[in-house]
Scaffold this motif. Structure first.
Motif, PDB file in Angstrom:
ATOM      1  N   SER A  46      10.708   0.179  12.056  1.00 40.00           N
ATOM      2  CA  SER A  46      10.968   0.914  10.816  1.00 40.00           C
ATOM      3  C   SER A  46      11.093  -0.039   9.629  1.00 40.00           C
ATOM      4  O   SER A  46      10.601   0.257   8.529  1.00 40.00           O
ATOM      5  N   ARG A  49       7.599  -1.221   8.753  1.00 44.81           N
ATOM      6  CA  ARG A  49       6.862  -0.147   8.075  1.00 44.81           C
ATOM      7  C   ARG A  49       7.272  -0.039   6.618  1.00 44.81           C
ATOM      8  O   ARG A  49       6.435   0.176   5.726  1.00 44.81           O
ATOM      9  N   THR A  50       8.547  -0.164   6.348  1.00 44.75           N
ATOM     10  CA  THR A  50       9.028  -0.091   4.966  1.00 44.75           C
ATOM     11  C   THR A  50       8.421  -1.201   4.122  1.00 44.75           C
ATOM     12  O   THR A  50       7.968  -0.972   2.986  1.00 44.75           O
ATOM     13  N   TYR A  51       8.394  -2.398   4.656  1.00 43.37           N
ATOM     14  CA  TYR A  51       7.773  -3.514   3.936  1.00 43.37           C
ATOM     15  C   TYR A  51       6.281  -3.276   3.754  1.00 43.37           C
ATOM     16  O   TYR A  51       5.708  -3.579   2.691  1.00 43.37           O
ATOM     17  N   MET A  53       4.721  -0.543   3.383  1.00 42.58           N
ATOM     18  CA  MET A  53       4.478   0.457   2.349  1.00 42.58           C
ATOM     19  C   MET A  53       4.363  -0.183   0.968  1.00 42.58           C
ATOM     20  O   MET A  53       3.707   0.360   0.076  1.00 42.58           O
ATOM     21  N   HIS A  54       4.973  -1.346   0.800  1.00 39.07           N
ATOM     22  CA  HIS A  54       4.996  -2.005  -0.508  1.00 39.07           C
ATOM     23  C   HIS A  54       4.057  -3.204  -0.594  1.00 39.07           C
ATOM     24  O   HIS A  54       3.866  -3.765  -1.678  1.00 39.07           O
TER      25      HIS A  54
END
Length: 256
Positions: A46, A49-51, A53-54
């Motif tokens: 997770s 994935r957050t990283y 996204m950016h």
């Protein structure tokens, strides 16, 4: 200067993977950051994935079950799209500007297959980092641990990647086996003018086990040591055979 891909194997690394990713994102010339979540049961995937996204350079690969860091690194290397690859463990981090001198070295030495970064060992027990032989053993590890490794992807694939024998899953040492092959076949230059990668101490880290044995705080288990040595020698022999076969194919292709 050739772009580079960074490979990060991650197993339950939620506490440190963000630090590792931040250190990768601060490096110029990084084209890809490939994280293999190796069957983690925590929030590692997770966080990645957050990283991702950016920053589109980050790619997450996932395994259904834990297969070990060697398999994770090898799988990621197959997905790399650059001529150079570097390896960073999820517990470690690059210092700012760490990869630039390594890329410069490989650009200036087209015959060099690999270059190593010097490692700073952070948070290791005082009995180790204050030992009179610490610097000597740290130098050995800087020529061995995956987080110091920057190399040509073609060479890595030709050697067969990190060995995945079960003996290494039990005892560790796959990084030492690859280092042995690199040293025997190509030689390894290490950039010693500055510490460029930080290895952070954690319970069970193989670097502590190595130093404990070398400094006399622990004894090597003879059967385990023999198994690892034999598997490492077999990997070296297989790597040499792979390269001889490639050279033979190249000679035939040039002749025709």
């Amino acid at each position: 200067m050739s772009p580079i891909s960074i490979v990060i194997p991650c197993f339950n690394g939620a506490a440190t993977i963000a630090r590792a990713l931040q250190s990768c994102l601060s490096q110029p010339d990084v084209a890809q950051i490939i994280v293999v979540d190796d069957g983690s049961t925590d929030a590692s995937a997770s966080i990645v994935r957050t990283y991702a996204m950016h920053d589109s350079r980050i790619r997450l690969l996932q395994t259904a079950r834990n297969g070990g860091p060697a398999r994770a690194r090898n799988w990621a290397a197959l997905h790399a799209g650059t001529p150079l690859i570097a390896f960073l463990d999820a517990n470690d981090e690059y210092v700012p500007g760490a990869l630039g001198p390594a890329l410069d070295y490989l650009a200036q030495h087209p015959g060099a297959a690999v270059v190593r970064l010097d490692v700073e060992f952070v948070g290791f027990p005082a009995r180790l980092n204050q030992h009179p032989d610490f610097a000597r053993h740290a130098a050995v590890l800087s020529n061995t641990v995956p987080s110091s490794l920057v190399m040509r992807r073609s060479v890595f694939l030709a050697l067969g990647g990190f060995p995945m024998d079960e003996v290494f899953r039990r005892h560790g040492g796959e990084d030492g086996a690859l280092s042995w092959a690199l040293s025997e076949i190509f030689a390894q230059h290490r950039l010693t003018d500055a510490k460029r990668v930080r290895m952070h101490y954690h319970d069970g880290i193989h670097a502590e086990k190595f130093m404990n044995i070398q400094m006399g705080f622990a004894q090597v288990d003879p059967p385990a040591g023999d198994e690892t040595l034999n598997a490492s020698r077999a990997f070296l022999d297989a790597a040499l055979a792979n390269l001889r076969q490639l050279q033979a194919v190249e000679r035939v292709s040039h002749a025709t």
